[in-house]
Design a protein around this motif. Structure first.
Motif, PDB file in Angstrom:
ATOM      1  N   GLN A  49     -21.552  47.719  18.530  1.00 29.53           N
ATOM      2  CA  GLN A  49     -21.906  47.255  19.865  1.00 29.53           C
ATOM      3  C   GLN A  49     -20.616  46.877  20.568  1.00 29.53           C
ATOM      4  O   GLN A  49     -19.757  46.217  19.959  1.00 29.53           O
ATOM      5  CB  GLN A  49     -22.812  46.017  19.727  1.00 29.53           C
ATOM      6  CG  GLN A  49     -23.185  45.362  21.053  1.00 29.53           C
ATOM      7  CD  GLN A  49     -23.782  43.972  20.857  1.00 29.53           C
ATOM      8  OE1 GLN A  49     -23.505  43.301  19.861  1.00 29.53           O
ATOM      9  NE2 GLN A  49     -24.615  43.542  21.785  1.00 29.53           N
ATOM     10  N   ILE A  50     -20.460  47.288  21.813  1.00 26.60           N
ATOM     11  CA  ILE A  50     -19.281  46.832  22.556  1.00 26.60           C
ATOM     12  C   ILE A  50     -19.602  45.455  23.133  1.00 26.60           C
ATOM     13  O   ILE A  50     -20.563  45.270  23.880  1.00 26.60           O
ATOM     14  CB  ILE A  50     -18.885  47.805  23.678  1.00 26.60           C
ATOM     15  CG1 ILE A  50     -18.615  49.198  23.096  1.00 26.60           C
ATOM     16  CG2 ILE A  50     -17.650  47.279  24.421  1.00 26.60           C
ATOM     17  CD1 ILE A  50     -18.221  50.241  24.139  1.00 26.60           C
ATOM     18  N   SER A  51     -18.779  44.485  22.723  1.00 29.64           N
ATOM     19  CA  SER A  51     -19.012  43.102  23.096  1.00 29.64           C
ATOM     20  C   SER A  51     -17.659  42.481  23.432  1.00 29.64           C
ATOM     21  O   SER A  51     -16.670  43.198  23.613  1.00 29.64           O
ATOM     22  CB  SER A  51     -19.678  42.405  21.902  1.00 29.64           C
ATOM     23  OG  SER A  51     -19.896  41.042  22.188  1.00 29.64           O
ATOM     24  N   GLN A  52     -17.619  41.164  23.534  1.00 29.82           N
ATOM     25  CA  GLN A  52     -16.328  40.491  23.654  1.00 29.82           C
ATOM     26  C   GLN A  52     -16.253  39.476  22.538  1.00 29.82           C
ATOM     27  O   GLN A  52     -17.271  38.936  22.118  1.00 29.82           O
ATOM     28  CB  GLN A  52     -16.202  39.803  25.019  1.00 29.82           C
ATOM     29  CG  GLN A  52     -16.159  40.784  26.173  1.00 29.82           C
ATOM     30  CD  GLN A  52     -15.735  40.091  27.476  1.00 29.82           C
ATOM     31  OE1 GLN A  52     -16.528  39.422  28.111  1.00 29.82           O
ATOM     32  NE2 GLN A  52     -14.467  40.246  27.842  1.00 29.82           N
ATOM     33  N   TYR A  53     -15.066  39.220  22.045  1.00 28.29           N
ATOM     34  CA  TYR A  53     -14.970  38.376  20.868  1.00 28.29           C
ATOM     35  C   TYR A  53     -14.018  37.209  21.089  1.00 28.29           C
ATOM     36  O   TYR A  53     -14.404  36.171  21.619  1.00 28.29           O
ATOM     37  CB  TYR A  53     -14.571  39.242  19.669  1.00 28.29           C
ATOM     38  CG  TYR A  53     -14.515  38.516  18.359  1.00 28.29           C
ATOM     39  CD1 TYR A  53     -15.559  37.694  17.952  1.00 28.29           C
ATOM     40  CD2 TYR A  53     -13.404  38.656  17.510  1.00 28.29           C
ATOM     41  CE1 TYR A  53     -15.509  37.026  16.749  1.00 28.29           C
ATOM     42  CE2 TYR A  53     -13.348  37.997  16.306  1.00 28.29           C
ATOM     43  CZ  TYR A  53     -14.402  37.172  15.925  1.00 28.29           C
ATOM     44  OH  TYR A  53     -14.348  36.511  14.738  1.00 28.29           O
ATOM     45  N   ASP A  54     -12.749  37.390  20.752  1.00 23.99           N
ATOM     46  CA  ASP A  54     -11.854  36.230  20.784  1.00 23.99           C
ATOM     47  C   ASP A  54     -11.313  35.912  22.174  1.00 23.99           C
ATOM     48  O   ASP A  54     -10.765  34.836  22.376  1.00 23.99           O
ATOM     49  CB  ASP A  54     -10.720  36.388  19.760  1.00 23.99           C
ATOM     50  CG  ASP A  54     -10.044  37.735  19.862  1.00 23.99           C
ATOM     51  OD1 ASP A  54     -10.461  38.543  20.738  1.00 23.99           O
ATOM     52  OD2 ASP A  54      -9.112  38.009  19.094  1.00 23.99           O
ATOM     53  N   GLN A  55     -11.478  36.842  23.114  1.00 23.76           N
ATOM     54  CA  GLN A  55     -11.029  36.529  24.472  1.00 23.76           C
ATOM     55  C   GLN A  55     -12.154  36.851  25.458  1.00 23.76           C
ATOM     56  O   GLN A  55     -12.138  37.886  26.092  1.00 23.76           O
ATOM     57  CB  GLN A  55      -9.768  37.330  24.810  1.00 23.76           C
ATOM     58  CG  GLN A  55      -8.724  37.172  23.727  1.00 23.76           C
ATOM     59  CD  GLN A  55      -7.321  37.025  24.283  1.00 23.76           C
ATOM     60  OE1 GLN A  55      -7.127  36.604  25.413  1.00 23.76           O
ATOM     61  NE2 GLN A  55      -6.346  37.378  23.467  1.00 23.76           N
TER      62      GLN A  55
END
Ligand code: ADP
Ligand code: ZN
Ligand code: MG
Length: 474
Positions: free
Chosen positions: A93-99
């Motif tokens: 899944q394209i998501s956002q993580y650490d930023q």
């Protein structure tokens, strides 16, 4: 027994109401479409395709972030969250993580307590699977529909507060035109993290996660049940394990789904096919400039500016279109805002509800509502006639005055005629008149009723009462 305090944090997914998906041009509202008709090589992850970010999705996320007072990152990145499941054709899944796109901010509850937001990011939705006739089907239509994921700090202290948070968030995303906010369609999906701790303790207990309680009315009992279970475990000297739980719709109980997966299981890494999201100051200022007055700000202003009771102000700010309607009517009328609020809450909302009208369907415009109020002020119709008049104005799409004339709804304006009528009725009923004069005052209402019947409801009951009192000698 120790007294315990619940600690709750929510993770919420909000489906955005953009026209197209987050990385391709397929429709982002596949709700009623046939399965697997709103898909393309991009959202189903065929080899060689490249995603392109939908600017409108970023803009909606920015709007929500700013409304919550969050800090927007000038540069944020997409990341791949890898897992294998049949509804995820890409395998990630394209998501956002650490930023993430935004961090911080808060949503105020009714009592003013602020639930802090930890982070807010953009991601794509996955598809759906369903079982039917012993077989399993997948529908990829929802793949790539834009979502905001919003994570709160563990600031919520009761199931009621959790439900209220969700209600207010739904109100806000609809208000900001970020999401349609249909809970039944899964536009807002909520995972609840729950722990308990001895009252007064500052540290956090071990938590469990309740997955996908998507109706506000279910969130409350699900959390309540889990709080009670945890207290029982602790009281029996046991320990809470970090389970993931699932709400069983049919039996209305929580079930253990699995032990919790850790972040390492997802093997996150930056998405190599997408550029970072860059939100420069100019863009942010543009979005900020278009931000409307927020529902709770408007609720407060309605109390201060129009002197409305808290209840009225709250009802009138549940939807932005409703608040706009109310204010337009107040302006058009120029009289008591409370009178406008009464008609809107008691009659307009009921009419819309009964006839399932949208604001576009409503023919009782703010100007027409104002005209109705003026007809009451001028004594042309009685206050109670508004109830009958409003649906007629809606049905005929005509000015209130025209409907009043056509329906003969105007009150008797001719005081002399009314006096004569009252006198006639008193004369026709000498026994009742005598009883009244002898002290049976309750008969006044009976006399008023006779007059109202004769006039087919067109007399002003207060006026009739006054005349009768005089005639009967009081
Ligand atoms: P995890 O690492 O297990 O995913 P996070 O710290 O990322 O946990 O938090 C996820 C969500 O759980 C957040 O909404 C947070 O507020 C909430 N949360 C964290 N710790 C607790 C706790 N002890 N009790 C209740 N909720 C918690
Ligand atoms: Zn597509
Ligand atoms: Mg986490």
């Amino acid at each position: 027994m120790t007294a315990y305090e619940p600690v709750i944090g929510l993770e919420i997914h909000i489906q955005l109401n953009t026209k197209s998906k987050i990385f391709c041009s397929c429709s982002a509202d596949p709700w009623e479409a046939e399965p697997n008709t709103q898909i393309c090589p991009v959202c189903t992850g065929h080899p060689g395709v490249l995603p392109v970010l939908n600017r409108a999705a970023v803009e909606k996320a920015l709007r929500l972030a700013l409304a919550l007072g969050a800090e927007v990152a000038e540069v944020s990145y997409f990341a791949r969250k890898n897992y294998f499941y049949p509804d995820l054709p890409k395998g990630y899944q394209i998501s956002q993580y650490d930023q993430p796109l935004a961090t911080g901010g808060a949503l105020p509850l009714e009592n003013g307590r602020r639930i802090r937001i930890r982070r807010l990011h953009l991601e794509e939705d996955a598809g759906k699977t369903k079982r039917e006739g012993g077989r399993r089907f997948v529908d990829f239509n929802r793949c790539g529909v834009p979502l905001i994921e919003l994570v709160t700090e563990p600031d919520i202290r009761s199931p009621e507060e959790a439900a209220q948070f969700l209600t207010r968030l739904r109100q806000l995303v609809r208000w900001l035109d970020v999401s349609l906010g249909h809970m039944e369609r899964g536009h807002i999906r909520c995972d609840a993290n729950v722990s308990v701790r001895p009252k007064g303790s500052q540290s956090l207990g071990e938590k469990t996660e309740i997955k996908n309680v998507n109706l506000i009315d279910l969130l409350r009992p699900a959390i309540e049940q889990e709080i009670q279970r945890q207290i029982q475990v602790l009281e029996a000297g046991g320990q809470i394990e970090a389970w993931t739980l699932e709400w069983d719709e049919h039996q209305r109980v929580l079930r253990k789904m699995r032990g919790k997966e850790t972040e390492a299981d997802y093997r996150y890494f930056w998405e190599p096919d997408l550029l970072p999201i860059v939100v420069d100051r100019a863009w942010l200022e543009e979005v900020a400039a278009e931000l409307p007055e927020l529902p709770w700000e408007r609720e407060k202003r309605f109390q201060e500016e129009y002197g409305l009771p808290e209840y009225d102000a709250r009802v009138l700010t549940t939807e932005r279109a409703l608040a706009d309607y109310f204010e337009a009517a107040v302006k058009a009328y120029g009289g008591s805002p409370k009178a406008v609020a009464n008609l809107v809450i008691n009659h307009i909302l009921r009419l819309m509800n009964e006839q399932r009208l949208t604001w576009d369907d409503l023919r009782v415009t703010p100007e027409r509502l104002a005209a109705i109020l003026r007809l009451v002020d001028q004594g042309v119709i009685h206050k109670n006639a508004a109830k009958k008049l409003i649906p007629l104005v809606q049905e005929r799409d005509q000015e209130p005055k025209v409907v009043v004339e056509a329906e003969g709804m105007a009150q008797m304006q001719d005081t002399a005629a009314l006096e004569a009528l009252c006198a006639r009725i008193v004369e026709a009923h000498p026994e009742e008149a005598a009883k009244y004069r002898a002290g049976k005052k309750g008969l006044l209402g009976w006399f008023v009723g006779q007059v109202m019947r004769e006039t087919r409801g067109k007399a002003n009951p207060q006026e009739v009462q006054a005349i009768l009192r005089r005639l009967l000698g009081e």
